[in-house]
Design a protein around this motif. Structure first.
Motif, PDB file in Angstrom:
ATOM      1  N   ARG A 158      21.410  75.585 -41.793  1.00 35.23           N
ATOM      2  CA  ARG A 158      20.377  76.274 -41.011  1.00 35.23           C
ATOM      3  C   ARG A 158      19.057  75.506 -41.056  1.00 35.23           C
ATOM      4  O   ARG A 158      18.369  75.368 -40.036  1.00 35.23           O
ATOM      5  CB  ARG A 158      20.190  77.695 -41.536  1.00 35.23           C
ATOM      6  N   ASN A 159      18.696  75.031 -42.252  1.00 34.54           N
ATOM      7  CA  ASN A 159      17.459  74.242 -42.386  1.00 34.54           C
ATOM      8  C   ASN A 159      17.532  72.958 -41.566  1.00 34.54           C
ATOM      9  O   ASN A 159      16.527  72.519 -40.982  1.00 34.54           O
ATOM     10  CB  ASN A 159      17.214  73.910 -43.854  1.00 34.54           C
ATOM     11  N   LEU A 160      18.717  72.365 -41.525  1.00 35.02           N
ATOM     12  CA  LEU A 160      18.878  71.135 -40.765  1.00 35.02           C
ATOM     13  C   LEU A 160      18.700  71.389 -39.272  1.00 35.02           C
ATOM     14  O   LEU A 160      18.043  70.605 -38.572  1.00 35.02           O
ATOM     15  CB  LEU A 160      20.261  70.535 -41.060  1.00 35.02           C
ATOM     16  N   ARG A 161      19.250  72.486 -38.783  1.00 33.20           N
ATOM     17  CA  ARG A 161      19.077  72.821 -37.361  1.00 33.20           C
ATOM     18  C   ARG A 161      17.607  73.094 -37.043  1.00 33.20           C
ATOM     19  O   ARG A 161      17.089  72.659 -35.999  1.00 33.20           O
ATOM     20  CB  ARG A 161      19.937  74.036 -37.003  1.00 33.20           C
ATOM     21  N   ALA A 162      16.932  73.782 -37.956  1.00 35.04           N
ATOM     22  CA  ALA A 162      15.508  74.052 -37.737  1.00 35.04           C
ATOM     23  C   ALA A 162      14.704  72.758 -37.717  1.00 35.04           C
ATOM     24  O   ALA A 162      13.764  72.606 -36.926  1.00 35.04           O
ATOM     25  CB  ALA A 162      14.986  74.975 -38.835  1.00 35.04           C
ATOM     26  N   ALA A 163      15.082  71.814 -38.572  1.00 30.96           N
ATOM     27  CA  ALA A 163      14.376  70.526 -38.608  1.00 30.96           C
ATOM     28  C   ALA A 163      14.599  69.758 -37.306  1.00 30.96           C
ATOM     29  O   ALA A 163      13.672  69.125 -36.772  1.00 30.96           O
ATOM     30  CB  ALA A 163      14.857  69.705 -39.805  1.00 30.96           C
ATOM     31  N   HIS A 164      15.817  69.809 -36.778  1.00 31.18           N
ATOM     32  CA  HIS A 164      16.081  69.155 -35.491  1.00 31.18           C
ATOM     33  C   HIS A 164      15.255  69.801 -34.378  1.00 31.18           C
ATOM     34  O   HIS A 164      14.711  69.095 -33.517  1.00 31.18           O
ATOM     35  CB  HIS A 164      17.575  69.246 -35.159  1.00 31.18           C
ATOM     36  N   ASP A 165      15.169  71.123 -34.390  1.00 27.87           N
ATOM     37  CA  ASP A 165      14.363  71.807 -33.373  1.00 27.87           C
ATOM     38  C   ASP A 165      12.894  71.412 -33.486  1.00 27.87           C
ATOM     39  O   ASP A 165      12.224  71.184 -32.466  1.00 27.87           O
ATOM     40  CB  ASP A 165      14.506  73.325 -33.531  1.00 27.87           C
ATOM     41  N   ARG A 166      12.408  71.336 -34.682  1.00 24.66           N
ATOM     42  CA  ARG A 166      11.014  70.972 -34.875  1.00 24.66           C
ATOM     43  C   ARG A 166      10.764  69.523 -34.464  1.00 24.66           C
ATOM     44  O   ARG A 166       9.677  69.183 -33.986  1.00 24.66           O
ATOM     45  CB  ARG A 166      10.635  71.160 -36.350  1.00 24.66           C
ATOM     46  N   ALA A 168      11.836  67.923 -31.991  1.00 27.74           N
ATOM     47  CA  ALA A 168      11.538  67.827 -30.553  1.00 27.74           C
ATOM     48  C   ALA A 168      10.062  68.122 -30.296  1.00 27.74           C
ATOM     49  O   ALA A 168       9.409  67.437 -29.489  1.00 27.74           O
ATOM     50  CB  ALA A 168      12.426  68.798 -29.779  1.00 27.74           C
ATOM     51  N   GLY A 169       9.509  69.136 -30.964  1.00 24.30           N
ATOM     52  CA  GLY A 169       8.094  69.434 -30.795  1.00 24.30           C
ATOM     53  C   GLY A 169       7.204  68.321 -31.313  1.00 24.30           C
ATOM     54  O   GLY A 169       6.169  67.991 -30.703  1.00 24.30           O
ATOM     55  N   SER A 170       7.599  67.708 -32.423  1.00 19.43           N
ATOM     56  CA  SER A 170       6.812  66.599 -32.978  1.00 19.43           C
ATOM     57  C   SER A 170       6.839  65.388 -32.050  1.00 19.43           C
ATOM     58  O   SER A 170       5.852  64.657 -31.943  1.00 19.43           O
ATOM     59  CB  SER A 170       7.350  66.219 -34.357  1.00 19.43           C
ATOM     60  N   GLU A 171       7.966  65.204 -31.355  1.00 23.73           N
ATOM     61  CA  GLU A 171       8.049  64.097 -30.396  1.00 23.73           C
ATOM     62  C   GLU A 171       7.054  64.306 -29.263  1.00 23.73           C
ATOM     63  O   GLU A 171       6.382  63.357 -28.816  1.00 23.73           O
ATOM     64  CB  GLU A 171       9.472  63.986 -29.863  1.00 23.73           C
ATOM     65  N   ALA A 172       6.938  65.545 -28.788  1.00 19.80           N
ATOM     66  CA  ALA A 172       5.974  65.842 -27.734  1.00 19.80           C
ATOM     67  C   ALA A 172       4.541  65.641 -28.227  1.00 19.80           C
ATOM     68  O   ALA A 172       3.682  65.109 -27.501  1.00 19.80           O
ATOM     69  CB  ALA A 172       6.174  67.284 -27.243  1.00 19.80           C
ATOM     70  N   THR A 173       4.289  66.045 -29.461  1.00 22.36           N
ATOM     71  CA  THR A 173       2.947  65.860 -30.041  1.00 22.36           C
ATOM     72  C   THR A 173       2.593  64.382 -30.123  1.00 22.36           C
ATOM     73  O   THR A 173       1.478  63.974 -29.772  1.00 22.36           O
ATOM     74  CB  THR A 173       2.897  66.482 -31.447  1.00 22.36           C
ATOM     75  N   PHE A 174       3.539  63.569 -30.558  1.00 23.94           N
ATOM     76  CA  PHE A 174       3.270  62.135 -30.678  1.00 23.94           C
ATOM     77  C   PHE A 174       3.054  61.507 -29.305  1.00 23.94           C
ATOM     78  O   PHE A 174       2.221  60.603 -29.149  1.00 23.94           O
ATOM     79  CB  PHE A 174       4.424  61.448 -31.408  1.00 23.94           C
ATOM     80  N   ALA A 175       3.774  61.993 -28.312  1.00 20.75           N
ATOM     81  CA  ALA A 175       3.578  61.467 -26.956  1.00 20.75           C
ATOM     82  C   ALA A 175       2.159  61.752 -26.470  1.00 20.75           C
ATOM     83  O   ALA A 175       1.516  60.892 -25.833  1.00 20.75           O
ATOM     84  CB  ALA A 175       4.605  62.086 -26.013  1.00 20.75           C
ATOM     85  N   GLU A 176       1.631  62.932 -26.772  1.00 23.52           N
ATOM     86  CA  GLU A 176       0.266  63.262 -26.396  1.00 23.52           C
ATOM     87  C   GLU A 176      -0.733  62.387 -27.144  1.00 23.52           C
ATOM     88  O   GLU A 176      -1.755  61.960 -26.578  1.00 23.52           O
ATOM     89  CB  GLU A 176      -0.016  64.743 -26.694  1.00 23.52           C
TER      90      GLU A 176
END
Length: 414
Positions: A158-166, A168-176
């Motif tokens: 479960r923690n691993l799935r949550a880390a994968h979901d997060r 994606a958000g960090s990738e968007a943050t880095f793109a900005e």
């Protein structure tokens, strides 16, 4: 009859004397033995040390048994620290037993020695018990962890799935961040996404291996894989946290620039007024230079385009500080000049009065060369003070004129 009575009395007396002597000897022997027993008796705390020693010996024996089970279950590599700890505990216990033997032997020891040995026995024994208990508890925890491995694996999944979901958000943050700031500004987190991917892949592999070990009932490797998976997931979280922290740091720097921009508009107005009416040319020039530097910095940091707001904020703060220093120095000089102007009028009147008085005295009574020289020097300083444009310098000259006048008067009257 009388001789027989005397003989009987003598015999009785002799028996009594012998009996008394025997009792005295027996008393001496008993007292000596008692003193010997007291010398060999355990001092206060000895019993506690003995109990600790027995407890430590029992703990070490149990620890050796526990090590045997641990080696069979986890292997020699994973139990090497346990074995080393037991070896150290055994050395401590051997030392404690040797000290106990010295306490128990027939050789007399000083009270100080016995007290020191007793304390050391207790210390060594307690350390043995603590060491063995800690190692045994550690392996008991490992057993419990492996027994709970299926539940732990599910939680880590479960923690691993949550880390994968997060991620994606960090990738968007880095793109900005890449859009808004130059590459060197975000270089500190440039590789975080890739490193997080590697950590997540490592965690997935470790969980797969842990599940395989549970299925194959090779439990000796389960704990290591679970620990590796948990560590890798934690590492990925830290890497993604780094991206968020950098975003927040840069946002705070931008907000700081905006706040200083608003504050310095007021500061610049006051500084310009001081520059236009400076206390002296040097102060005015310093304030003007600081104003120019701050205005240039404000234009630069608010310009459009990719900029490093942290570096811009530092430069802006430095320029603001330089302006504050220049303004403070000019105002100090202004207060100094105002103070000198207010004191100068009185100092000039005092110097003129004193010089006139001593000049009249010398004219009426005469005086030596020293007095006349001081008078002439005072008159010269007064002339300088009356013609000096700088009020501070004029005040200094007027005060020197006063001093020369007093000296001339004293020399003339001496």
């Amino acid at each position: 009859m009388m001789p027989q009575l005397a003989t009987s009395i003598g015999v009785v007396v002799g028996v009594v004397v012998v009996a008394f002597a025997a009792l005295m000897i027996l008393g001496v022997v008993l007292i000596s033995r008692r003193a010997r027993r007291e010398a060999l008796a355990p001092p206060p705390g000895r019993t506690d040390a003995g109990v600790a020693l027995v407890r430590a010996d029992t703990a070490l024996r149990d620890g050796v048994d526990e090590l045997g089970y641990a080696v069979a279950q986890f292997g020699e590599d994973r139990t090497r620290d346990f074995k080393n700890a037991l070896d150290a505990a055994r050395a401590d216990l051997d030392r404690a037993f040797r000290l106990q033997q010295r306490l128990d032997d027939a050789e007399p020891d000083s009270d100080r020695q016995r007290s020191e040995w007793t304390r050391e026995i207790a210390t060594l024994a307690n350390r043995v018990s603590t060491t063995v208990s800690a190692e045994s508890a550690r392996f008991e925890q490992l057993r419990r962890s492996e027994a709970d491995a299926p539940e732990t694996i599910a939680a880590l999944r479960r923690n691993l799935r949550a880390a994968h979901d997060r991620r994606a958000g960090s990738e968007a943050t880095f793109a900005e961040l890449k859009k808004s700031y130059p590459s060197e500004t975000i270089a500190v987190v440039a590789g975080n996404l890739e490193a997080a991917d590697a950590a997540l892949a490592k965690a997935a592999t470790a969980l797969d291996e842990a599940e395989a070990a549970v299925s194959a009932k090779t439990v000796s490797t389960v704990t290591d894989q679970l620990s590796a998976a948990e560590s890798a997931i934690r590492e990925s979280a830290q890497l993604l946290d780094g991206i968020d922290r950098r975003r927040d740091e840069l946002a705070k720097a931008v907000a700081g620039i905006q706040a200083i921009d608003a504050e310095e508009k007021v500061s610049l107005e006051a500084a310009r007024a001081l520059r236009d009416a400076p206390p002296d040319p040097d102060s005015g020039a310093a304030v003007n230079a600081a104003i120019g530097a701050l205005e240039a910095e404000l234009v630069a940091v608010t310009a459009k385009g990719k900029r490093d707001p942290v570096a811009d904020l530092d430069s802006l703060v430095d320029a603001s500080d330089r302006l504050d220093i220049a303004v403070a120095a000019a105002r100090n000089q202004q207060r100094r000049l105002e103070g000198a102007r207010s004191a100068l009028a009185g100092a000039l009147v005092s110097a003129r009065t004193q010089l006139t008085a001593v000049s009249d005295y010398i004219g009426a009574h005469g005086a030596g060369a020293d007095a006349r020289t001081r008078l002439a020097e005072g008159q010269r300083e007064l002339l300088l003070a009356e013609n000096e444009a700088d009020p501070v310098a004029a005040l200094d000259a007027a005060r020197r004129a006063q001093t020369h006048a007093r000296d001339a008067d004293a020399l003339a009257r001496y």
